[in-house]
Design a protein around this motif. Sequence first.
Motif, PDB file in Angstrom:
ATOM      1  N   GLY A  53       0.750  -1.127   0.032  1.00  9.28           N
ATOM      2  CA  GLY A  53       0.114   0.003   0.188  1.00  9.28           C
ATOM      3  C   GLY A  53       0.994   1.318   0.007  1.00  9.28           C
ATOM      4  O   GLY A  53       0.579   2.335  -0.443  1.00  9.28           O
ATOM      5  N   GLU A  54       2.131   1.100   0.513  1.00  8.76           N
ATOM      6  CA  GLU A  54       3.126   2.100   0.721  1.00  8.76           C
ATOM      7  C   GLU A  54       3.234   2.901  -0.649  1.00  8.76           C
ATOM      8  O   GLU A  54       3.378   3.711  -1.118  1.00  8.76           O
ATOM      9  N   ALA A  55       3.763   1.923  -1.622  1.00  9.47           N
ATOM     10  CA  ALA A  55       4.389   2.052  -2.904  1.00  9.47           C
ATOM     11  C   ALA A  55       3.053   2.630  -3.671  1.00  9.47           C
ATOM     12  O   ALA A  55       3.133   3.664  -4.413  1.00  9.47           O
ATOM     13  N   LEU A  56       1.950   2.173  -3.463  1.00  9.30           N
ATOM     14  CA  LEU A  56       0.529   2.674  -4.269  1.00  9.30           C
ATOM     15  C   LEU A  56       0.367   4.157  -3.652  1.00  9.30           C
ATOM     16  O   LEU A  56       0.080   5.069  -4.652  1.00  9.30           O
ATOM     17  N   GLY A  57       0.377   4.170  -2.592  1.00  7.40           N
ATOM     18  CA  GLY A  57      -0.129   5.546  -2.058  1.00  7.40           C
ATOM     19  C   GLY A  57       1.098   6.710  -2.306  1.00  7.40           C
ATOM     20  O   GLY A  57       0.577   7.652  -2.786  1.00  7.40           O
ATOM     21  N   ALA A  58       2.303   6.283  -2.410  1.00  6.06           N
ATOM     22  CA  ALA A  58       3.559   7.221  -2.840  1.00  6.06           C
ATOM     23  C   ALA A  58       3.475   7.541  -4.248  1.00  6.06           C
ATOM     24  O   ALA A  58       3.471   8.817  -4.845  1.00  6.06           O
ATOM     25  N   ARG A  59       3.180   6.532  -5.074  1.00  5.79           N
ATOM     26  CA  ARG A  59       3.157   6.697  -6.277  1.00  5.79           C
ATOM     27  C   ARG A  59       1.939   7.788  -6.784  1.00  5.79           C
ATOM     28  O   ARG A  59       1.961   8.713  -7.533  1.00  5.79           O
ATOM     29  N   TYR A  60       0.873   7.704  -6.174  1.00  2.12           N
ATOM     30  CA  TYR A  60      -0.317   8.556  -6.505  1.00  2.12           C
ATOM     31  C   TYR A  60       0.067  10.124  -5.969  1.00  2.12           C
ATOM     32  O   TYR A  60      -0.230  10.864  -6.379  1.00  2.12           O
ATOM     33  N   ALA A  61       0.520   9.925  -4.494  1.00  2.02           N
ATOM     34  CA  ALA A  61       0.658  11.374  -4.059  1.00  2.02           C
ATOM     35  C   ALA A  61       1.769  12.207  -4.601  1.00  2.02           C
ATOM     36  O   ALA A  61       1.382  13.309  -4.768  1.00  2.02           O
ATOM     37  N   VAL A  62       2.665  11.444  -5.038  1.00  2.00           N
ATOM     38  CA  VAL A  62       3.882  12.201  -5.628  1.00  2.00           C
ATOM     39  C   VAL A  62       3.521  12.580  -6.744  1.00  2.00           C
ATOM     40  O   VAL A  62       3.764  13.909  -7.367  1.00  2.00           O
ATOM     41  N   ASP A  63       3.102  11.931  -7.618  1.00  2.00           N
ATOM     42  CA  ASP A  63       2.516  12.401  -9.000  1.00  2.00           C
ATOM     43  C   ASP A  63       1.534  13.532  -8.866  1.00  2.00           C
ATOM     44  O   ASP A  63       1.345  14.426  -9.660  1.00  2.00           O
ATOM     45  N   ALA A  64       0.671  13.326  -7.861  1.00  2.00           N
ATOM     46  CA  ALA A  64      -0.474  14.295  -7.770  1.00  2.00           C
ATOM     47  C   ALA A  64       0.318  15.716  -7.297  1.00  2.00           C
ATOM     48  O   ALA A  64      -0.082  16.808  -8.101  1.00  2.00           O
ATOM     49  N   ALA A  65       1.310  15.642  -6.528  1.00  2.00           N
ATOM     50  CA  ALA A  65       2.100  16.835  -6.169  1.00  2.00           C
ATOM     51  C   ALA A  65       2.824  17.360  -7.403  1.00  2.00           C
ATOM     52  O   ALA A  65       3.062  18.552  -7.497  1.00  2.00           O
ATOM     53  N   MET A  66       3.327  16.707  -8.202  1.00  2.00           N
ATOM     54  CA  MET A  66       4.176  16.987  -9.420  1.00  2.00           C
ATOM     55  C   MET A  66       3.139  17.875 -10.334  1.00  2.00           C
ATOM     56  O   MET A  66       3.696  19.033 -10.736  1.00  2.00           O
ATOM     57  N   ARG A  67       1.919  17.124 -10.706  1.00  2.00           N
ATOM     58  CA  ARG A  67       1.133  17.643 -11.368  1.00  2.00           C
ATOM     59  C   ARG A  67       0.829  19.398 -10.522  1.00  2.00           C
ATOM     60  O   ARG A  67       0.457  20.145 -11.737  1.00  2.00           O
ATOM     61  N   ALA A  68       0.448  19.128  -9.518  1.00  2.00           N
ATOM     62  CA  ALA A  68      -0.022  20.521  -8.748  1.00  2.00           C
ATOM     63  C   ALA A  68       0.957  21.362  -8.922  1.00  2.00           C
ATOM     64  O   ALA A  68       0.677  22.821  -8.740  1.00  2.00           O
ATOM     65  N   THR A  69       2.381  21.081  -8.909  1.00  2.00           N
ATOM     66  CA  THR A  69       3.262  22.370  -9.100  1.00  2.00           C
ATOM     67  C   THR A  69       4.099  22.230 -10.307  1.00  2.00           C
ATOM     68  O   THR A  69       5.058  23.056 -10.365  1.00  2.00           O
ATOM     69  N   ASP A  70       3.433  21.808 -11.240  1.00  2.00           N
ATOM     70  CA  ASP A  70       4.031  21.925 -12.694  1.00  2.00           C
ATOM     71  C   ASP A  70       5.371  21.215 -12.647  1.00  2.00           C
ATOM     72  O   ASP A  70       6.456  21.635 -13.198  1.00  2.00           O
ATOM     73  N   ARG A  71       5.653  20.172 -11.876  1.00  3.10           N
ATOM     74  CA  ARG A  71       6.937  19.376 -11.930  1.00  3.10           C
ATOM     75  C   ARG A  71       8.011  20.191 -11.006  1.00  3.10           C
ATOM     76  O   ARG A  71       9.529  19.839 -11.346  1.00  3.10           O
TER      77      ARG A  71
END
Length: 332
Positions: free
Chosen positions: A48-66
């Motif tokens: 679950g940690e790998a899944l959660g991190a994958r979604y959370a960090v990708d969402a943060a990347m999108r929100a900050t324009d990488r």
Amino acid sequence: MNAPVKFYQTGTFTVGNRLLAPEQRSVQASIERSNSLNSGHRACQGCGEALGARYAVDAAMRATDRQLVAVNATGCLEVFSTPYPETSWQLPWIHSLFGNAAAVATGVAAALKVKGKTRTRVIAQGGDGGTTDIGFGCLSGMFERNDDVLYICYDNEAYMNTGVQRSSATPPAARTNTTMAVGPEPGAVFGQGKNVPLIAMAHEIPYVATATVADLRDLESKVERAMSVHGARYLHVLVPCPLGWGSASQDTIKLARLARETGIFPVFEAERGEVTAVTRIRQRVPVEAYLKPQKRFAHLFGSPGQPEMVAHIQANADRNMRRFKLLDEPEA
Ligand SMILES: Cc1ncc(C[n+]2csc(CCOP(=O)(O)OP(=O)(O)O)c2C)c(N)n1
Ligand code: SF4
């Protein structure tokens, strides 16, 4: 006649988001997703940690324009993703110590500010041990100073990387290697531990939220909401761990959902110390449905079992339902 097709799974348990309008899709359904945590890492199947991190960090990347830097505490997420000299991370990523991710992230944010790089944002992340135990002082300082960092705790409810020891996020009755399933009250004792989302709220920081890997779009939207504000922000994500929980790898999402639907793990948002939103329970489920598939709770069932401990866990879940007003229909 062309009638628009209505997808009834929208807003239900399914992800299925490639069927949705583009603006409603998750980050993972976009061909422009950053894949910040790339394939090839060494997490267990169903982590679950790998899944959660994958979604959370990708969402943060999108929100900050990488424009994002991640600071990572020692723990499973760091170990399975970065066996030197390899890495699965596709963004600037710093491994801190086990206990100082919040302080290192504070330093990175301060350095970016001094250099005038105001567009670049910072997240810190770690497991529950690194967050609620050894890193707690640094985290509280980060909150108190209102440093411009989003801290994400991936809560698998024990120190998994070192072989499943109890943390202050381990739930009562759970068997770990330091809370053995022996004696009259087997497993972790009742009345210990700490609730870091509530403690974060007590610091009256701009944003606190909880989430689970059962609802990935909710997780993404909370990350996006967190990145839309400045100051200290805290996101606490429940991430089942098949190895430590003794659960089937294919049950990770199911267990995360049951944690929410039983009331064991309340999912909510808070701003400056006030709860502003909760995910209501659509289908109330007794705690046994959540506990039984996990070997860490096996000593509670069978003959003779520990029915009074199960009742105590149910009472705690009922308290969460009242406290956070989780039920659609208030209890009579
Ligand atoms: C000061 C210090 N003490 C102990 C360790 C050993 N250690 C590394 S990871 C870890 C447990 C991590 O647990 P948690 O933060 O809950 O993350 P998880 O592995 O469960 O994701 C421990 C005890 C360490 N690296 N540094
Ligand atoms: S031990 Fe648990 S948290 Fe660690 S990689 Fe395996 S499933 Fe994930």
